[in-house]
Design a protein around this motif. Sequence first.
Motif, PDB file in Angstrom:
ATOM      1  N   GLY A  11      69.926  16.036  40.172  1.00  0.00           N
ATOM      2  CA  GLY A  11      70.417  17.389  39.922  1.00  0.00           C
ATOM      3  C   GLY A  11      71.832  17.402  39.391  1.00  0.00           C
ATOM      4  O   GLY A  11      72.554  18.391  39.530  1.00  0.00           O
ATOM      5  N   GLY A  36      75.225  20.868  39.409  1.00  0.00           N
ATOM      6  CA  GLY A  36      74.040  21.620  39.793  1.00  0.00           C
ATOM      7  C   GLY A  36      74.315  23.089  40.029  1.00  0.00           C
ATOM      8  O   GLY A  36      75.460  23.543  40.080  1.00  0.00           O
ATOM      9  N   THR A  40      68.816  24.537  39.181  1.00  0.00           N
ATOM     10  CA  THR A  40      68.666  23.077  39.157  1.00  0.00           C
ATOM     11  C   THR A  40      68.204  22.562  40.510  1.00  0.00           C
ATOM     12  O   THR A  40      67.330  21.691  40.601  1.00  0.00           O
ATOM     13  N   CYS A  44      64.692  20.555  41.128  1.00  0.00           N
ATOM     14  CA  CYS A  44      64.695  19.210  41.719  1.00  0.00           C
ATOM     15  C   CYS A  44      63.862  19.164  42.994  1.00  0.00           C
ATOM     16  O   CYS A  44      63.120  18.198  43.233  1.00  0.00           O
TER      17      CYS A  44
END
Length: 246
Positions: A11, A36, A40, A44
Amino acid sequence: MIKIDLNADLGEGSASDSALLQLVSSANIACGFHAGDAQTMQACVREALKNGVAVGAHPSFPDRQNFGRTAMDLPPETVYAQTLYQVGALAAIVHAEGGKMRHVKPHGMLYNQAAKDPALADAIARAVHTCDPALILVGLAGSELIRAGERHGLPTREEVFADRGYMSDGSLVPRSQPGALIDDDAQALTQTLEMVQGGRVKSIQGQWTRVNAQTVCLHGDGEHALRFAQRLREAFAASNIAVTAS
């Protein structure tokens, strides 16, 4: 058979995250302070859960400009609040996606300072315990962070690094010094196997230092990381080493 956890920091803007999630057993997901954002983090988490990879938070100092690598002298209570904020945010996303967060691993300079600073390590451990006392606290093998986790009754996991140089006291060579990064894949593979199988690492001073390798960090930057991850998995398989987060 030896068992080892293989983790990667994700991330953080690398294009190889999805591919790495097919090779690692644990993912440390950036929580917005060094890299991040909410989207994000969510992406992830979804990808990690899809691949059966253990999800962990990767909290940092508030330092997006320098990717969390700036040394900071913050009051322990500030670090406690910042860690609580980041871990809690990722935990909420993991819960919303139907998963359960497994661990916390600090990032960058927060990680390195906590390895040597008992007060900083204690602030992090307290925050993790407040979020969930079942969370595993990941820290540098033999560090103050591991000791703080144990004091607070947290399960801990001692970490070694495949591609980082070591000092004779078991700490990592600072990134500003020669020998901090190991660029040669063969050397990194040899070092990793020695740490996992032999419980020791050769420092840049040439001395052997004992390490308790419970998880190996693989830096997730770029295509090189992906190739090295594949080679590391092959080396583990050839040495009868099982990769697992449990």
